[in-house]
Design a protein around this motif. Sequence first.
Motif, PDB file in Angstrom:
ATOM      1  N   LEU A   1      27.575   3.470   2.169  1.00 51.99           N
ATOM      2  CA  LEU A   1      28.912   3.087   1.715  1.00 51.99           C
ATOM      3  C   LEU A   1      29.471   1.936   2.532  1.00 51.99           C
ATOM      4  O   LEU A   1      30.112   1.025   1.998  1.00 51.99           O
ATOM      5  CB  LEU A   1      29.851   4.297   1.790  1.00 51.99           C
ATOM      6  CG  LEU A   1      29.625   5.406   0.759  1.00 51.99           C
ATOM      7  CD1 LEU A   1      30.550   6.586   1.042  1.00 51.99           C
ATOM      8  CD2 LEU A   1      29.868   4.880  -0.653  1.00 51.99           C
ATOM      9  N   SER A   2      29.254   1.963   3.846  1.00 53.89           N
ATOM     10  CA  SER A   2      29.722   0.875   4.703  1.00 53.89           C
ATOM     11  C   SER A   2      29.068  -0.447   4.308  1.00 53.89           C
ATOM     12  O   SER A   2      29.731  -1.489   4.267  1.00 53.89           O
ATOM     13  CB  SER A   2      29.415   1.194   6.163  1.00 53.89           C
ATOM     14  OG  SER A   2      29.754   0.110   7.006  1.00 53.89           O
ATOM     15  N   TYR A   3      27.788  -0.396   4.006  1.00 59.85           N
ATOM     16  CA  TYR A   3      27.078  -1.618   3.608  1.00 59.85           C
ATOM     17  C   TYR A   3      27.629  -2.177   2.292  1.00 59.85           C
ATOM     18  O   TYR A   3      27.803  -3.388   2.146  1.00 59.85           O
ATOM     19  CB  TYR A   3      25.594  -1.313   3.468  1.00 59.85           C
ATOM     20  CG  TYR A   3      24.734  -2.526   3.206  1.00 59.85           C
ATOM     21  CD1 TYR A   3      24.311  -3.336   4.253  1.00 59.85           C
ATOM     22  CD2 TYR A   3      24.347  -2.851   1.909  1.00 59.85           C
ATOM     23  CE1 TYR A   3      23.527  -4.456   4.012  1.00 59.85           C
ATOM     24  CE2 TYR A   3      23.560  -3.964   1.663  1.00 59.85           C
ATOM     25  CZ  TYR A   3      23.141  -4.766   2.714  1.00 59.85           C
ATOM     26  OH  TYR A   3      22.379  -5.868   2.472  1.00 59.85           O
ATOM     27  N   LEU A   4      27.922  -1.282   1.348  1.00 58.09           N
ATOM     28  CA  LEU A   4      28.454  -1.731   0.063  1.00 58.09           C
ATOM     29  C   LEU A   4      29.871  -2.265   0.195  1.00 58.09           C
ATOM     30  O   LEU A   4      30.201  -3.329  -0.345  1.00 58.09           O
ATOM     31  CB  LEU A   4      28.418  -0.578  -0.947  1.00 58.09           C
ATOM     32  CG  LEU A   4      27.031  -0.116  -1.419  1.00 58.09           C
ATOM     33  CD1 LEU A   4      27.166   1.112  -2.307  1.00 58.09           C
ATOM     34  CD2 LEU A   4      26.323  -1.239  -2.172  1.00 58.09           C
ATOM     35  N   VAL A   5      30.727  -1.527   0.911  1.00 54.88           N
ATOM     36  CA  VAL A   5      32.123  -1.936   1.047  1.00 54.88           C
ATOM     37  C   VAL A   5      32.250  -3.245   1.810  1.00 54.88           C
ATOM     38  O   VAL A   5      33.086  -4.098   1.479  1.00 54.88           O
ATOM     39  CB  VAL A   5      32.931  -0.816   1.745  1.00 54.88           C
ATOM     40  CG1 VAL A   5      34.330  -1.305   2.100  1.00 54.88           C
ATOM     41  CG2 VAL A   5      33.026   0.402   0.845  1.00 54.88           C
ATOM     42  N   SER A   6      31.422  -3.423   2.819  1.00 51.48           N
ATOM     43  CA  SER A   6      31.500  -4.638   3.646  1.00 51.48           C
ATOM     44  C   SER A   6      30.675  -5.785   3.100  1.00 51.48           C
ATOM     45  O   SER A   6      30.557  -6.823   3.749  1.00 51.48           O
ATOM     46  CB  SER A   6      31.040  -4.317   5.070  1.00 51.48           C
ATOM     47  OG  SER A   6      29.666  -3.957   5.088  1.00 51.48           O
ATOM     48  N   SER A   7      30.084  -5.599   1.919  1.00 53.84           N
ATOM     49  CA  SER A   7      29.231  -6.632   1.307  1.00 53.84           C
ATOM     50  C   SER A   7      28.092  -7.039   2.239  1.00 53.84           C
ATOM     51  O   SER A   7      27.769  -8.223   2.386  1.00 53.84           O
ATOM     52  CB  SER A   7      30.064  -7.850   0.919  1.00 53.84           C
ATOM     53  OG  SER A   7      31.057  -7.497  -0.018  1.00 53.84           O
ATOM     54  N   GLY A   8      27.501  -6.058   2.874  1.00 54.72           N
ATOM     55  CA  GLY A   8      26.362  -6.307   3.742  1.00 54.72           C
ATOM     56  C   GLY A   8      26.708  -6.685   5.165  1.00 54.72           C
ATOM     57  O   GLY A   8      25.817  -7.009   5.954  1.00 54.72           O
TER      58      GLY A   8
ATOM     59  N   TRP B   1      30.741   0.576   9.576  1.00 51.81           N
ATOM     60  CA  TRP B   1      32.181   0.368   9.364  1.00 51.81           C
ATOM     61  C   TRP B   1      32.816  -0.530  10.425  1.00 51.81           C
ATOM     62  O   TRP B   1      34.029  -0.450  10.660  1.00 51.81           O
ATOM     63  CB  TRP B   1      32.920   1.708   9.317  1.00 51.81           C
ATOM     64  CG  TRP B   1      32.418   2.621   8.256  1.00 51.81           C
ATOM     65  CD1 TRP B   1      31.519   3.632   8.400  1.00 51.81           C
ATOM     66  CD2 TRP B   1      32.743   2.587   6.856  1.00 51.81           C
ATOM     67  NE1 TRP B   1      31.270   4.247   7.194  1.00 51.81           N
ATOM     68  CE2 TRP B   1      32.008   3.628   6.230  1.00 51.81           C
ATOM     69  CE3 TRP B   1      33.598   1.794   6.086  1.00 51.81           C
ATOM     70  CZ2 TRP B   1      32.090   3.881   4.863  1.00 51.81           C
ATOM     71  CZ3 TRP B   1      33.675   2.046   4.730  1.00 51.81           C
ATOM     72  CH2 TRP B   1      32.930   3.074   4.123  1.00 51.81           C
ATOM     73  N   SER B   2      32.013  -1.362  11.071  1.00 53.08           N
ATOM     74  CA  SER B   2      32.557  -2.270  12.081  1.00 53.08           C
ATOM     75  C   SER B   2      32.836  -3.635  11.469  1.00 53.08           C
ATOM     76  O   SER B   2      32.322  -4.658  11.906  1.00 53.08           O
ATOM     77  CB  SER B   2      31.576  -2.403  13.252  1.00 53.08           C
ATOM     78  OG  SER B   2      30.300  -2.856  12.798  1.00 53.08           O
ATOM     79  N   MET B   3      33.642  -3.654  10.420  1.00 45.93           N
ATOM     80  CA  MET B   3      33.961  -4.893   9.720  1.00 45.93           C
ATOM     81  C   MET B   3      35.038  -5.680  10.464  1.00 45.93           C
ATOM     82  O   MET B   3      35.974  -5.080  11.018  1.00 45.93           O
ATOM     83  CB  MET B   3      34.427  -4.582   8.290  1.00 45.93           C
ATOM     84  CG  MET B   3      33.334  -4.048   7.405  1.00 45.93           C
ATOM     85  SD  MET B   3      33.993  -3.331   5.879  1.00 45.93           S
ATOM     86  CE  MET B   3      34.449  -1.712   6.470  1.00 45.93           C
ATOM     87  N   LYS B   4      34.905  -6.973  10.454  1.00 47.08           N
ATOM     88  CA  LYS B   4      35.913  -7.814  11.100  1.00 47.08           C
ATOM     89  C   LYS B   4      37.242  -7.702  10.379  1.00 47.08           C
ATOM     90  O   LYS B   4      38.303  -7.590  11.005  1.00 47.08           O
ATOM     91  CB  LYS B   4      35.442  -9.272  11.110  1.00 47.08           C
ATOM     92  CG  LYS B   4      36.385 -10.197  11.862  1.00 47.08           C
ATOM     93  CD  LYS B   4      35.835 -11.608  11.909  1.00 47.08           C
ATOM     94  CE  LYS B   4      36.795 -12.516  12.672  1.00 47.08           C
ATOM     95  NZ  LYS B   4      36.292 -13.918  12.715  1.00 47.08           N
ATOM     96  N   VAL B   5      37.187  -7.750   9.060  1.00 43.16           N
ATOM     97  CA  VAL B   5      38.407  -7.590   8.260  1.00 43.16           C
ATOM     98  C   VAL B   5      38.137  -6.511   7.216  1.00 43.16           C
ATOM     99  O   VAL B   5      37.545  -6.784   6.172  1.00 43.16           O
ATOM    100  CB  VAL B   5      38.814  -8.909   7.568  1.00 43.16           C
ATOM    101  CG1 VAL B   5      40.093  -8.708   6.771  1.00 43.16           C
ATOM    102  CG2 VAL B   5      38.986 -10.019   8.584  1.00 43.16           C
ATOM    103  N   PRO B   6      38.526  -5.276   7.469  1.00 40.50           N
ATOM    104  CA  PRO B   6      38.272  -4.193   6.505  1.00 40.50           C
ATOM    105  C   PRO B   6      39.119  -4.365   5.251  1.00 40.50           C
ATOM    106  O   PRO B   6      40.156  -5.043   5.274  1.00 40.50           O
ATOM    107  CB  PRO B   6      38.683  -2.937   7.285  1.00 40.50           C
ATOM    108  CG  PRO B   6      39.653  -3.422   8.299  1.00 40.50           C
ATOM    109  CD  PRO B   6      39.225  -4.806   8.669  1.00 40.50           C
TER     110      PRO B   6
END
Length: 288
Positions: free
Chosen positions: A89-96, A101-106
Amino acid sequence: MADSLDATLRQRKVEKNEPAASVPETETATTTTTTTTPAALPEKKRKKTKKGSKQATDDDDDDDDVEYENRWVDFARVLTFLFFLSCGLSYLVSSGESFFWSMKVPPKYLRTEWWKSQWNGPVYMTPEELSAYDGSDPTKPIYLAINHTIYDVTAGSRMYGPGGSYNIFAGTDASRGFVTGCFKEDRTPDMRGVEAMFLPLDDPEVDSHFTSAELKNLRAQEKRQAEKKVYDGLKHWVDFFAKSPKYSLVGYVKRPADWLEKEPQRELCAQAAKGRKVRKIPADKQAQ
């Protein structure tokens, strides 16, 4: 008669002293079995029950051990499944961008500010209050306004944050600049006179082909068309932010009702003025 009476008495005496008839062996065995079995049965049953209970308890303990071991295995399987599901899910939500879930801009629904805005409702800010959300303070979200409506554009910090190509729009309502393209000069929601960028230039030679009435009507028509282009141009950006899945509505800019009357009308910026063209002569008047 006396002899008869004596004979009867002797017979009764004999019957009285005669031993009881023996009971047949079959009946005795049956009676004995019937008599002794109920007395012995409870003790045997109790012993059997105690033995059975102990054996059943041992069996139950064994079953509990098996079930206990199976529960830990199942628990580990569930945790493993949830871990890989979370990574996917993290990979899909963050577009890879990230598996953890360590996205720069969630996305907005993973940000606290978005949930606060949904709970508290829209906020109202003065232009001065809005200017504090221009991205210069990393602890605050990035806001911009268009047509007096404020949006959270933190998800687009690469464009609207410090150093971004559209940072000029952050912390202000620059509706005019969205249409004219003059970012620095037109950081204002004042749309007066913007339609001039779509109006043709007057040319005495061209205008001489029209009568005064025709020229008046033509200019009125041109102005209506220019105003519609301004409206469509601004609406394009209003719809862009309103329908964007990345940006969320925050609230509205609070201004005095007569704020426009206190502002001098701006002249059309140089970049927008360059796009103006000379009015064309209609084909039916070129031969005249």
